[in-house]
Design an enzyme around this catalytic site. Structure first.
Site, PDB file in Angstrom:
ATOM      1  CE  LYS A  53      -3.831  -2.516   1.958  1.00 60.02           C
ATOM      2  NZ  LYS A  53      -4.533  -3.035   3.127  1.00 60.02           N
ATOM      3  CD  GLN A  97      -3.554  -4.656   6.268  1.00 59.40           C
ATOM      4  OE1 GLN A  97      -3.370  -3.715   5.521  1.00 59.40           O
ATOM      5  NE2 GLN A  97      -4.242  -5.727   5.894  1.00 59.40           N
ATOM      6  CG  ASP A 120     -10.038  -0.586   4.379  1.00 62.14           C
ATOM      7  OD1 ASP A 120      -9.683  -0.884   3.222  1.00 62.14           O
ATOM      8  OD2 ASP A 120      -9.369  -0.850   5.393  1.00 62.14           O
TER       9      ASP A 120
END
Ligand code: NAP
Length: 286
Positions: A53, A97, A120
């Site tokens: 990422k 994460q 997200d």
């Protein structure tokens, strides 16, 4: 023989568009999108995802910040960091994460992220927006799958779509996106009776199970579009999808490989969401 859906190529195209738009955002408005990535503990798979990422952020011209917290981080400490990032103007997107260590309730963390920075799209407010079809962000993996399906030129409208898996991250939003496109959608899970009889009806089959080679040739209709979300690590270290590629590929019309299918799309869509967040937070219309 199936046509291969090239996730690497399509994700590169998405990222290139994001890079060009970012360059113009910097030039015209002096705004450089920024993504904060938080990782707690030492999970090796999470470390790989976070590194990828960060690399993608660099490639498209974003700022990125990594917060690597120790395994014994408390929920209160993580919540405090999220609050700080919520208030930080240069941070447009926040990604924690998952999974987080057991002492931390991931729901509490997701709920604490400002919906405007929830790139997200896991926050209940964003999930609700997706449900009613009026959304700013789509969750990265299902959004990436839609791009891959679109790349085939096949219309979802009216097609029988079967999603195997009902997780909040993949299966459920995936089904919702196919429904928004007027697919006739069935969601399967571990309690589904006679799964092959359902999957064999699918014009578009999406596998998000988390079991290597789970979807076999006899479960797939001739000519189906088959999307493999699975990322399973075999004992020999190799990455393997949920679809038995050797058996299914000869029957499918289109199929995604693993690796090189859905995986790269997820990160590309994260970049797109972060750009959207930066524009929206600065009142910039498309
Ligand atoms: P998950 O939360 O474990 O969900 C798996 C789903 O599969 C559950 O709904 C489960 O049903 C269902 N399932 C399990 N065994 C089954 C069976 N025998 N028959 C039918 N359904 C069954 O997993 P996830 O987070 O959705 O992820 C799924 C896979 O996608 C994993 O391999 C993951 O690594 C991968 N993934 C890839 C990406 C990417 O970027 N490519 C992103 C996210 C996830 P129940 O609900 O009944 O238990």
């Amino acid at each position: 023989m199936a046509n291969l859906i090239d996730g690497k190529k399509i994700s590169a195209e998405v990222k290139e568009k994001v890079r060009l738009e970012t360059a113009s955002l910097v030039e015209k408005h002096g705004i450089q999108p920024g993504l904060a990535v938080v990782i707690v503990g030492n999970d090796p798979a999470s470390r790989v995802y976070v590194n990828n990422k960060k690399k993608a952020c660099e490639a498209v011209g974003f700022r990125s910040w990594e917060y690597a917290l120790p395994e014994d981080t408390t929920q209160a400490e993580l919540l405090e960091l999220v609050e700080t990032l919520n208030a930080e103007k240069n941070v447009n997107g926040i990604l924690v994460q998952l999974p987080v260590p057991a002492q931390i309730d991931d729901k509490a963390i997701i709920n604490a992220i400002s919906p405007a920075k929830d790139v997200d799209a896991f926050h209940p407010e964003n999930v609700g927006q997706i449900m009613i079809g009026d959304y700013k962000f789509l969750p990265c993996t299902p959004a990436g799958v839609m791009e891959l399906i679109d790349s085939t030129g096949i219309e979802v409208s009216g097609k029988k779509c079967v999603v195997i898996g009902r997780s909040n991250i993949v299966g459920k939003p995936m089904a919702m996106l196919l429904l928004h496109r007027s697919g006739t959608v069935t969601i399967c899970h571990s309690r589904t009776v006679d799964l092959p009889s359902v999957t064999k009806e699918a014009d578009i089959l999406v596998a998000a199970v988390g079991k290597a080679n789970f979807v076999t040739g006899d479960m797939v209709k001739e000519g189906a579009v088959v999307i493999d979300v699975g990322m399973n690590r075999l004992e020999n270290g190799k990455l393997c999808g949920d679809v038995n590629f050797a058996e299914v590929e000869p029957k499918a019309s289109w199929i995604t490989p693993v690796p090189g299918g859905v995986g790269p799309m997820t990160i590309a869509m994260l970049m797109r969401n972060t750009l959207t967040a930066a524009k929206s937070q600065n009142g910039i219309q498309d």
